[in-house]
Design an enzyme around this catalytic site. Structure first.
Site, short mmCIF file in Angstrom:
data_model
loop_
_atom_site.label_atom_id
_atom_site.label_comp_id
_atom_site.label_asym_id
_atom_site.label_seq_id
_atom_site.Cartn_x
_atom_site.Cartn_y
_atom_site.Cartn_z
N CYS A 30 9.46 3.89 -5.83
CA CYS A 30 8.58 4.77 -5.06
C CYS A 30 9.00 4.77 -3.59
O CYS A 30 9.92 4.07 -3.19
CB CYS A 30 7.13 4.35 -5.19
SG CYS A 30 6.79 2.71 -4.49
N CYS A 33 9.17 1.42 -1.80
CA CYS A 33 10.41 0.67 -2.04
C CYS A 33 11.49 1.12 -1.07
O CYS A 33 12.21 0.30 -0.49
CB CYS A 33 10.90 0.89 -3.47
SG CYS A 33 9.75 0.37 -4.76
N ASP A 428 30.41 36.49 14.95
CA ASP A 428 31.70 36.86 15.52
C ASP A 428 32.18 38.08 14.73
O ASP A 428 31.71 38.33 13.62
CB ASP A 428 32.68 35.69 15.36
CG ASP A 428 34.07 36.04 15.81
OD1 ASP A 428 34.21 36.58 16.92
OD2 ASP A 428 35.02 35.81 15.05
N ASP A 630 34.64 31.91 12.61
CA ASP A 630 35.73 31.37 11.79
C ASP A 630 36.88 30.82 12.61
O ASP A 630 37.85 30.32 12.05
CB ASP A 630 36.26 32.45 10.84
CG ASP A 630 37.03 33.54 11.58
OD1 ASP A 630 36.75 33.75 12.78
OD2 ASP A 630 37.89 34.18 10.97
#
Length: 740
Positions: A30, A33, A428, A630
């Site tokens: 859970c 933990c 762009d 890019d």
């Protein structure tokens, strides 16, 4: 403890490399933990940060020189098992090991006789079993099927903390112990063995279903890992031989026969074929390959024999980088998960306190201590925070998995969460919305003539990788005779390039540079420049210093929009996102491209260093900004944006800077990425809502005595399964736009 764990202790201490370390954690159940293991890891010297994904059981550490063994020991001291995560295949929850399945089946068979009398009572049937038989049926369920809860609960107590297992162990032990005491005392009336047995059986069933469902959230990585071919056909000295793919080195020549999977990233040197790249890039149609084209490891050769030279292998291959990106995104925590972590730290102790208060209050108020104990048990059982811990990571894993299948790589969970808030996308132009392969469409050179201007321009740009330089070289390749020799070539970012050609200083310049130089002859070419820019052409000026700069010619370039770019812009508008064009190109070309694509706001003639400032301005006016680019010149803007989106067909710098990478140059994937982010964030909100509702509604009802432990156990198991199942609905996502 894993079978290999003792070997870890006997080996000399291993230093973790500075960077990222991954551990497979076993025994967590859970959110509490997760919080406890993270605290333990952060105390290890050299560990800078620790994040655990409950859905995969993987801890990701940033270790600045800490030892692996120290981290493993810290996890064990906290009550859990750990081991370094193996490279390669993704770490996934076990698919219902045989022992778990057998224990669940045995618990169900033993619990059924205990439940039948309770189910038959409303129909007037009284099938009460003898107390000794109830005890005989319930004991194996409590201490065999329920042993995992005792083990994990004891470890939690030893670490002075609490978790879901401790709540189940305390609750069922109270019901079982109360029933055993009543049976030994010879008290007549209803016993509660069935409550303890049913809770354990239901919780085990819920965990079994949960583990099976969680495996589906890692399907994307396992599918990608399965694409790695085990062998390669290497050509050396005219002889083909099959070798393990791991032995192939950069520069080796490989042969890919029809129907075979491409073993490595390579460049085709011989042959033509079509290659299916759908599982790598999401591209639905086979892609034509010929000499000079790249093939990606993991894709499938369709019909022709290909010979290719290896470009990348192992960890540097495209497929390995995709797998690492997806694993990284699934291991990271979304910002909203921090709220869950803070809640989970105090959740279990608070629930134990509420359960004690419930038992004492009802016992003192009514004197019916047996019923009071059951009410306290119901509080403990229904409050297990499994769903709370699974709500965010399962949605993130499902979202990044479906994105990867469609060619969208999301770097981390934060990028996935931030993307849903995007209100404006700055594009762009060249290579992003357009093909990025401009052609030379017109030369205006009153004095030199077209051939003379082309010779000078080709000489200046010889060796340049710029798209416009390729267009000039392509146009000049059929000119008779060699090009003039050029030297001292120098690129001026955002302005152009210059070189010494036959003792003359010549430049290919932007309008900005030509104006800054005060070049003579600009006025005579201005009318042609305005005409060409009005047609959407990119105009470069051919300048010569003799000794003052003067304009010799104009070169006009055209770049067609990508197929589907206009549809991608329209889809963004439907999503309520404003598209903006931000380009270093001239205003006329930018406006022409924007008109063709349906973009209203244009920022043109922008230098690379100014793009980040424009992103900041867009953020002030519109809200969160995504930048799509890019090239190297887009990297500052990608970093400055709330979310950077890089085209995978672009430069590595852009992809490393961006939070999202599109594996193919389709601008429509931008809208897909934002839509997946929105759907994923919606699933996170839904999951957290239901996880909190189960507890906010269930705990008061249990404390009020309105829920039996059996109903509480069923609700708790249902909460975890429903959260994971809801996240898995993301795997059914489909793009709303038609594929190009």
């Amino acid at each position: 403890m894993a079978a290999g764990a003792p070997a870890i202790l006997r080996d000399p201490p291993r230093r973790a490399p500075a960077g990222t370390l991954e551990l497979a954690i076993e025994g967590m159940s859970c959110a509490s933990c997760v919080a406890r293991v993270e605290r333990a890891l952060l105390k290890v010297p050299g560990v800078e940060s620790a994040a655990i994904n409950l859905a995969t059981g993987v801890a990701t550490l940033r270790a600045g020189g800490g030892t692996v063994d120290a981290a493993v020991e810290a996890v064990r001291a906290a009550g859990y098992d750990a081991r370094p995560k193996a490279d390669g295949a993704p770490e996934a929850p076990p698919a219902g090991p045989r022992r778990d399945t057998l224990e669940l089946a045995g618990a169900a068979l033993l619990t059924l006789p205990l439940v039948l009398p309770m189910l038959a009572a409303p129909f007037g049937a009284h099938w009460a079993l003898p107390a000794w038989l109830q005890w005989l049926l319930a004991t194996p369920v409590q201490f065999v099927a329920g042993a995992r809860f005792y083990r994990a609960g004891w470890k939690a107590l030893a670490a002075r903390a609490g978790n879901m297992d401790l709540l189940v162990a305390i609750g069922t032990s109270a019901a079982y112990g109360l029933s055993a005491w009543l049976a030994l005392a010879g008290r007549e009336g209803h016993l509660y063995f069935e409550a303890a047995a049913v809770v354990i059986t239901l919780v085990r069933a819920g965990k079994w279903l949960e583990e099976r469902a969680k495996r589906r959230t890692t399907e994307a990585i396992r599918a990608l890992s399965a694409l790695r071919p085990e062998t390669a056909r290497v050509l050396a000295g005219g002889v083909e031989r099959v070798v393990p793919a791991a032995e192939v080195r950069v520069g080796d020549v490989v042969v890919i026969l029809p129907g075979e999977r491409v073993p490595v990233d390579a460049e085709v040197t011989e042959g033509e074929s079509h290659v299916d790249e759908s599982l790598v890039t999401g591209e639905s149609l086979p892609v034509a390959k010929a000499p000079g084209r790249r093939v990606t490891g993991g894709s499938v050769n369709a019909e022709g024999r290909l010979v290719a030279r290896t470009l990348a292998v192992g960890a540097e291959s495209t497929l390995s980088r995709i797998i690492r990106a997806v694993e990284s995104a699934q291991a990271a925590k979304a910002p909203i998960q921090r709220l869950v972590d803070r809640v989970s730290e105090v959740f279990v102790p608070a629930i134990v306190a509420i359960a004690l208060a419930t038992g004492l209050a009802w016992g003192l108020a009514t004197g019916r201590w047996e019923a009071a104990v059951l009410d306290a048990v119901a509080v403990l059982v229904i409050a297990c925070p499994c769903a709370l811990g699974l709500a965010t990571p399962t949605a993130v894993m499902a979202g990044t998995g479906v994105a990867a299948r469609h060619g969208i790589l999301i770097k981390d969970a934060e990028a996935l969460e931030v993307a849903h808030r995007t209100r404006v996308v700055a594009f762009d132009k060249t290579g992003t919305l357009t093909e990025g392969r401009p052609g030379l469409v017109e030369v205006v050179a009153p004095g030199l003539g077209r051939e003379g201007a082309l010779r000078l321009a080709a000489a200046v740009q010889r060796g340049s990788a710029h798209p416009l330089a390729h267009a000039v070289a392509l146009a000049a390749r059929d000119l008779p005779g060699p090009w003039p020799e050029a030297g001292a070539m120098r690129a001026v970012p955002g302005r152009g390039v210059e070189a010494q050609v036959g003792g003359r200083r010549v430049a290919i310049a932007s309008r900005r540079w030509a104006a800054e130089c005060g070049a003579e002859g600009l006025a005579g070419l201005e009318a042609d420049a305005l005409r060409l820019e009005g047609e959407g052409r990119t105009v470069s000026w051919l300048l010569e210093w003799a000794p003052r700069p003067r304009a010799l010619a104009l070169l006009a370039f055209g770049d067609a929009p990508k197929p589907g770019a206009a549809a991608a812009v329209a889809t963004l508008r439907r999503l309520g996102v404003t598209p903006v064009l931000v380009t270093g190109d001239n205003l006329g070309a930018a406006r022409a491209a924007a008109r063709a694509l349906g973009i209203e706001e244009v920022r043109a003639e922008v230098l690379p260093e100014d793009k980040a400032a424009i992103v900041a301005d867009l953020r002030r006016r519109h809200g969160p900004v995504a930048m799509v680019g890019d090239g190297i010149n887009d990297a500052p803007a990608l970093a400055a944006a709330d979310i950077g989106i890089a085209m995978g067909t672009g430069t590595d710098v852009a992809m490393h800077t961006a939070g999202i990478t599109l594996m193919r140059g389709d601008p429509g994937l931008v809208a897909d990425a934002l839509d997946i982010s929105r759907r994923t964030h919606a699933k996170i909100r839904q999951n957290l809502f239901w996880a909190f509702v189960y507890n906010v509604v269930g705990v008061p009802l249990a404390a009020a005595g309105l829920l039996s432990p059996v109903i509480a156990g069923a609700a708790m198991a249902l909460s975890s399964v429903s959260v994971v199942s809801n996240a898995l609905l993301l795997s059914r996502w489909r793009a709303a736009r038609p594929r190009q």
